[in-house]
Design a protein around this motif. Sequence first.
Motif, PDB file in Angstrom:
ATOM      1  N   GLN A 240       0.779  -1.337  -0.003  1.00  0.00           N
ATOM      2  CA  GLN A 240       0.060   0.067   0.005  1.00  0.00           C
ATOM      3  C   GLN A 240       0.846   1.340  -0.015  1.00  0.00           C
ATOM      4  N   ALA A 241       2.151   1.025   0.106  1.00  0.00           N
ATOM      5  CA  ALA A 241       3.031   2.306   0.266  1.00  0.00           C
ATOM      6  C   ALA A 241       3.517   2.616  -1.225  1.00  0.00           C
ATOM      7  N   PHE A 242       3.209   1.717  -2.254  1.00  0.00           N
ATOM      8  CA  PHE A 242       3.666   2.059  -3.436  1.00  0.00           C
ATOM      9  C   PHE A 242       3.071   3.472  -3.989  1.00  0.00           C
ATOM     10  N   GLY A 243       3.873   4.107  -4.520  1.00  0.00           N
ATOM     11  CA  GLY A 243       3.717   5.510  -5.160  1.00  0.00           C
ATOM     12  C   GLY A 243       3.676   6.519  -4.417  1.00  0.00           C
ATOM     13  N   THR A 244       3.765   6.329  -2.822  1.00  0.00           N
ATOM     14  CA  THR A 244       3.541   7.373  -2.018  1.00  0.00           C
ATOM     15  C   THR A 244       4.797   7.952  -1.601  1.00  0.00           C
ATOM     16  N   PRO A 245       4.600   9.490  -1.006  1.00  0.00           N
ATOM     17  CA  PRO A 245       5.673  10.206  -1.141  1.00  0.00           C
ATOM     18  C   PRO A 245       6.788   9.793  -0.221  1.00  0.00           C
ATOM     19  N   TRP A 246       6.557   8.918   0.859  1.00  0.00           N
ATOM     20  CA  TRP A 246       7.254   8.225   1.840  1.00  0.00           C
ATOM     21  C   TRP A 246       8.615   7.680   1.045  1.00  0.00           C
ATOM     22  N   TYR A 253      16.309   4.138  -6.123  1.00  0.00           N
ATOM     23  CA  TYR A 253      15.959   2.664  -5.901  1.00  0.00           C
ATOM     24  C   TYR A 253      15.335   1.938  -7.211  1.00  0.00           C
ATOM     25  N   ARG A 254      15.359   0.470  -6.855  1.00  0.00           N
ATOM     26  CA  ARG A 254      14.667  -0.280  -7.739  1.00  0.00           C
ATOM     27  C   ARG A 254      13.501  -0.794  -6.985  1.00  0.00           C
ATOM     28  N   THR A 255      12.585  -1.270  -7.806  1.00  0.00           N
ATOM     29  CA  THR A 255      11.498  -1.824  -6.983  1.00  0.00           C
ATOM     30  C   THR A 255      11.110  -3.288  -7.458  1.00  0.00           C
ATOM     31  N   GLY A 256      10.657  -4.326  -6.599  1.00  0.00           N
ATOM     32  CA  GLY A 256      10.249  -5.508  -6.606  1.00  0.00           C
ATOM     33  C   GLY A 256       9.042  -5.757  -5.720  1.00  0.00           C
ATOM     34  N   PHE A 257       8.352  -6.764  -6.369  1.00  0.00           N
ATOM     35  CA  PHE A 257       7.304  -7.324  -5.347  1.00  0.00           C
ATOM     36  C   PHE A 257       7.200  -8.711  -5.327  1.00  0.00           C
ATOM     37  N   GLY A 263       3.136 -15.019 -10.608  1.00  0.00           N
ATOM     38  CA  GLY A 263       3.354 -16.306 -11.089  1.00  0.00           C
ATOM     39  C   GLY A 263       2.630 -16.568 -12.279  1.00  0.00           C
ATOM     40  N   ALA A 264       1.918 -15.376 -13.048  1.00  0.00           N
ATOM     41  CA  ALA A 264       0.862 -15.589 -13.979  1.00  0.00           C
ATOM     42  C   ALA A 264       1.008 -14.289 -14.768  1.00  0.00           C
ATOM     43  N   ASP A 265       0.865 -14.251 -16.243  1.00  0.00           N
ATOM     44  CA  ASP A 265       0.805 -13.154 -17.106  1.00  0.00           C
ATOM     45  C   ASP A 265      -0.329 -12.386 -16.649  1.00  0.00           C
ATOM     46  N   ASN A 266      -0.545 -11.721 -15.603  1.00  0.00           N
ATOM     47  CA  ASN A 266      -1.803 -11.006 -15.431  1.00  0.00           C
ATOM     48  C   ASN A 266      -1.747  -9.395 -15.318  1.00  0.00           C
ATOM     49  N   GLY A 267      -0.547  -8.952 -15.684  1.00  0.00           N
ATOM     50  CA  GLY A 267      -0.461  -7.691 -15.809  1.00  0.00           C
ATOM     51  C   GLY A 267       0.198  -6.998 -14.461  1.00  0.00           C
ATOM     52  N   ARG A 268       0.079  -7.777 -13.346  1.00  0.00           N
ATOM     53  CA  ARG A 268       0.082  -7.173 -11.979  1.00  0.00           C
ATOM     54  C   ARG A 268       1.693  -6.804 -11.766  1.00  0.00           C
ATOM     55  N   ALA A 269       2.735  -7.292 -12.414  1.00  0.00           N
ATOM     56  CA  ALA A 269       4.227  -7.072 -12.301  1.00  0.00           C
ATOM     57  C   ALA A 269       4.609  -5.903 -13.185  1.00  0.00           C
ATOM     58  N   ALA A 270       3.687  -5.492 -13.985  1.00  0.00           N
ATOM     59  CA  ALA A 270       4.123  -4.275 -15.058  1.00  0.00           C
ATOM     60  C   ALA A 270       4.615  -3.137 -14.271  1.00  0.00           C
ATOM     61  N   LYS A 271       4.112  -2.877 -13.175  1.00  0.00           N
ATOM     62  CA  LYS A 271       4.487  -1.387 -12.522  1.00  0.00           C
ATOM     63  C   LYS A 271       5.894  -1.613 -11.425  1.00  0.00           C
TER      64      LYS A 271
END
Length: 327
Positions: A240-246, A253-257, A263-271
């Motif tokens: 929930q902190a993704f994209g926040t000023p914090w 930095y680089r981001t990972g999730f 584990g599937a091609d559902n578009g969630r990893a794109a950001k």
Amino acid sequence: MTELVVSRPEGLYCPAGDFYIDPHKRVTRAVVTHAHGDHVKNGCARYWTATPGYRLLKERLGAGMQVRPYDYGQVFELGDARVSLHSAGHILGSAQVRIEVGGEVWVVSGDYKRDADPSCAPFDVQRCNVFVTEATFASPQYVWPPDGSASAQIAEWWMANRAAGHASVLFTYALGKTQRVLAELMRHVGVDETVYLHQTMTKLVGLYRREGIAMLPTRGVNECGGGYDFRGSLILVPPQAFGTPWLRRLAPYRTGFASGWMGADNGRAAKYDRGFTLSDHADWPSLLRTIEQTGARRVLAMHGDSRVLIDTLRARGLQADAIDTPH
């Protein structure tokens, strides 16, 4: 056949024992499978839970709540039901609920996984007549990589970012996933490497340490002064902190999730710059293997889209249906 568990608006209900499992509304008796917020309703009169997750549940509920802990496998009676809790392998203290009435045995799985995890006890298969299984990732597209490979990839990514002069911001769920990452990374990096935590994670990590779970050293980001240089560090942050000023104070930095949804091609990893397939739920092969090992001839599926699972089980000669839950 007597239904030992039925669906009510409040949640899954055991008529013989007059208790609910992970109720969605306030009830008199609540047996809680684990301390994730979507399984815990504050304000119930009494709670039962597994001993390893007792402190986590008390932290979730706050002071004054009546919580009774039971060791895994310890039998207790509620009404006419003999009840015991058995490890689900999901997070610390997660439990399956075994219910026995008149020789009939039902097991409600809660959330579970079968992969090795140094931060919690492994799944304990329980033989039963009816198995109520979760179905979060109940599709053949969800097959997790071998145990430990995701954490090895996280360690490699961290070190590559360090070499490039960047911090590594890894988004992980505050309860369960964060502690698993900290425990698994001990096999892949120096045990003295300090990992930085978002403030929502520090107390939960401390509760795991009180239960004897070995993890990398940690320090809260909020303990570091203004202008602190995080380059080369790994920082664990809730999604929930993704994209926040914090996040600005962590740059560059680089981001990972880290999630099963990677584990599937559902578009969630794109950001994210990088996705790591690491789940605290069973994948498709593990769901099928677990159901077979229970020996259940009837399966009720909850949590998620269970249609493919139900069709597969019926084709194998089992009775299979969905059971509604509020989660």
